[in-house]
Write a protein that holds these residues in place. Sequence first.
Motif, PDB file in Angstrom:
ATOM      1  N   PHE A   1      17.095 -34.637 -47.757  1.00 16.71           N
ATOM      2  CA  PHE A   1      15.875 -34.324 -48.508  1.00 16.71           C
ATOM      3  C   PHE A   1      14.713 -35.169 -47.994  1.00 16.71           C
ATOM      4  O   PHE A   1      13.601 -34.661 -47.790  1.00 16.71           O
ATOM      5  CB  PHE A   1      16.080 -34.568 -50.001  1.00 16.71           C
ATOM      6  CG  PHE A   1      14.831 -34.337 -50.817  1.00 16.71           C
ATOM      7  CD1 PHE A   1      14.430 -33.053 -51.147  1.00 16.71           C
ATOM      8  CD2 PHE A   1      14.036 -35.401 -51.225  1.00 16.71           C
ATOM      9  CE1 PHE A   1      13.271 -32.828 -51.876  1.00 16.71           C
ATOM     10  CE2 PHE A   1      12.881 -35.193 -51.955  1.00 16.71           C
ATOM     11  CZ  PHE A   1      12.498 -33.899 -52.281  1.00 16.71           C
ATOM     12  N   ILE A   2      14.964 -36.450 -47.772  1.00 20.70           N
ATOM     13  CA  ILE A   2      13.900 -37.328 -47.266  1.00 20.70           C
ATOM     14  C   ILE A   2      13.468 -36.888 -45.869  1.00 20.70           C
ATOM     15  O   ILE A   2      12.271 -36.816 -45.559  1.00 20.70           O
ATOM     16  CB  ILE A   2      14.382 -38.793 -47.262  1.00 20.70           C
ATOM     17  CG1 ILE A   2      14.615 -39.262 -48.706  1.00 20.70           C
ATOM     18  CG2 ILE A   2      13.371 -39.695 -46.565  1.00 20.70           C
ATOM     19  CD1 ILE A   2      15.287 -40.615 -48.810  1.00 20.70           C
ATOM     20  N   MET A   3      14.441 -36.572 -45.021  1.00 18.41           N
ATOM     21  CA  MET A   3      14.105 -36.121 -43.669  1.00 18.41           C
ATOM     22  C   MET A   3      13.409 -34.765 -43.681  1.00 18.41           C
ATOM     23  O   MET A   3      12.554 -34.479 -42.830  1.00 18.41           O
ATOM     24  CB  MET A   3      15.378 -36.032 -42.819  1.00 18.41           C
ATOM     25  CG  MET A   3      16.011 -37.362 -42.481  1.00 18.41           C
ATOM     26  SD  MET A   3      17.503 -37.118 -41.487  1.00 18.41           S
ATOM     27  CE  MET A   3      17.959 -38.824 -41.148  1.00 18.41           C
ATOM     28  N   ALA A   4      13.791 -33.930 -44.639  1.00 18.07           N
ATOM     29  CA  ALA A   4      13.224 -32.580 -44.683  1.00 18.07           C
ATOM     30  C   ALA A   4      11.774 -32.568 -45.151  1.00 18.07           C
ATOM     31  O   ALA A   4      11.071 -31.578 -44.921  1.00 18.07           O
ATOM     32  CB  ALA A   4      14.066 -31.687 -45.595  1.00 18.07           C
ATOM     33  N   CYS A   5      11.322 -33.624 -45.793  1.00 23.59           N
ATOM     34  CA  CYS A   5       9.924 -33.645 -46.254  1.00 23.59           C
ATOM     35  C   CYS A   5       8.947 -33.579 -45.078  1.00 23.59           C
ATOM     36  O   CYS A   5       8.086 -32.686 -45.044  1.00 23.59           O
ATOM     37  CB  CYS A   5       9.677 -34.873 -47.126  1.00 23.59           C
ATOM     38  SG  CYS A   5      10.408 -34.732 -48.778  1.00 23.59           S
TER      39      CYS A   5
END
Length: 571
Positions: A151-155
Motif C-alpha cells: 500500500f505504501i509503495m503503491a501510493c
Amino acid sequence: SGSSIGNATNFENARVQHGELIIGAITLGEHTCVGSYSILEGNTRIGDYGHLDAQSALSDGMAIPAGRNWSGSPAGDTGPFDMTSNPPRPPVSRLRLSGEAVYFVFGALLITTLFFLPVFPSFMLIDWLDDADRSPWLQSSNEAFQLTKYFIMACPAAAVMILCTALLSAGIRWGLLPRLQPGTWPVHSNVYCRKWLVNQIQESSLHVLHGVYATVFAPVWYRLLGAKVGRDAEISTALGVVPDMLTLGDETFIADAVLLGDEQIDGGWMTMQPTVISRRSFVGNCAYIADGTILPENVLIGVYSRAPENHLMKDGDTWFGSPPINLPARETVAGFPEHLTYRPSPQRRLARGLVESFRIIAPHAIVTAVGYTVVLDLMPLAGAGVWWPVLRSLALTGLAYGAGSFLFVALLKWLVLGRYGQRSVPMWTPFVWLSEAASNLYEGVAVLNFMNYLRGTPMLPWAFRLLGCKIGRGVYMDTTDITEFDCVTIGDYSEINALACPQTHLFEDRVMKIDHVIIGKRVYMGPRSSVLYGAVVGDDARLGALTLVMKGEFIPAGSSWRGCPAAPAIF
C-alpha cells in the motif's frame, strides 16, 4: 428505427412498490427523441416522431402521442413537434456504414489498449522499490506486512499512473484530433466520429481519474481536455461535457452529477454549441445545462433543475425545477469570511491539495496492494500447476476484498469524522476536505467493490446501519446514493428505488450545509426521486419518479407527490 436517446437517460421499467416487483414495457416509435437526463418508467410509450425533453419524467401509464413534444417532471404536452426543424436525413452508403463499423471497433480497441499502458510504469516503480537486493529488510511472507508495504509503495505508483493517464489523454486529444467547432453535422460524418473518440477518451480516463473530480486538480484536468476554466472554479462529477465547447468563469461551482453542455442528437443530426457558465454562477446537483446555454454572472440553477432559455436569464437570477421557475429571491449564507469561501490562503490551498491527493491515489493503492499480495502468495501454486486451490483462493480473496473494502471505509469514517450532525461549514476547512474524501472513498471503494452488489437485497440496509444510518425493518433499497449516513432515517417497510437519494448536504455560497432527512414508514420513493436536507416525509407517502422534496418541507402522511419541485398528485 431512427430514434435517439440522450446521455444518462434512465429506463426504469422495473421497480418495487407496495412490496411487489412491478415490470412494464417501454415502447419507442419511429424517429423518436428522448432528451438527456430523462427517466421513463414501465408501461410508457412514445409515438412516432414523439419527443421527450431533457430532465423530464415519463411516469407509469403515460404515453406521448405521435408528433408531440412533452417536457418537465412530470412530463406534459408542450405542443406539436416541428417536423421541419431538422433537415432531411442525408443518405448513407453501405461503404460508409462499413467504414464506421471498422472505425468504432478499432477506436474502442485502441483506447482500451492505450489506457492500459500507464499501469506498466506504476508496476515498474513498485518492483524497483521492492527489489530484494536494494531493500532486503522489506522482504517478508507475513500477509499483513505485505499489504502494508505494498500500500505504501503503491501510493507513489498510483500517482505515476494517474499522471500518465492524464498526459496520455491530453496527448491523444491534442495530437490526433482537431478542435471541435460549433455547428450541426450528420451523425454519419467525420465530425461525429471525432466527437465519439473524444467521448471514449473521457470515459476511459474516468476509470483512473474519477477521484480528481471535486478537487483542486479538476480545473487542470478540464483545461488539458480543452475547456476554458477560470480562476478558483470548483468542478465535481460533470457529465456529457464537450470540452472544446465549455467555458467556466472565475469562481463558478459545478456540483455533483451535473449534465453540462452535452451535444444534441435528433433526426440523424448532431448539434454542438458553446456553453458558458459565467463568474460566480452555481449549478446544483443533478441539474441539466443544455449545450448553447449562457448563464450570466451569479446565477443559481437549483438541484435537479433545468436551465431556461438564454433570453430569460439575467445576472443574479435563481432558477429551479423542470420546467424551470424563476424564484424572486434566494437564501443566502452569511457570517463566514471570504478566506474560508472564495479567497483561501496559500496554506489552505496546500493543505487541501495534500488531503485530496491522498483521496485520489488511495483507491488505486488499495487495489494494487491487495493484487500484489494475492499474486505473490498464489504464484508458487500456479507455477506447480495446482489450479483448484488457486481458483478457490481467488474466489475467497475476492469476497474478502469486497467486504474488507467496505469495512475499511466504515472504520475510516468513524475514526476520522465520527457521527455526522446538523452543521454549516465553509468549503476551505479541514472538515469539508475530510468529509469529501470519505465520500470519494465510499463511492470509489466501498460502493464499487461491495455495496453495488447488495442493491435490492436485505443486506444493503445492514451495511448502511454500520455506517450510521437509522433504517427500520423490511426496508427495500436499490440505491447507494447516501453520504452523511448518520443524518438519514428511514422507517419500516419503506421502498427506496433506483437512484433515489436522501440528500443530506448541499453547498450554498461555498458553505457545506448538512442536516437530517427523515423518511417515515412504508414510504415509496420512485426512481431518481430526492429528498433534500431538513425535510420530513410522513408515513405511507408516495413520491413519483424524478420528484424533488425541497429543503425543510413536510410531506403529509398518506399523500402522493410528483414533480420537480414536488406537488400533490394522484397515482
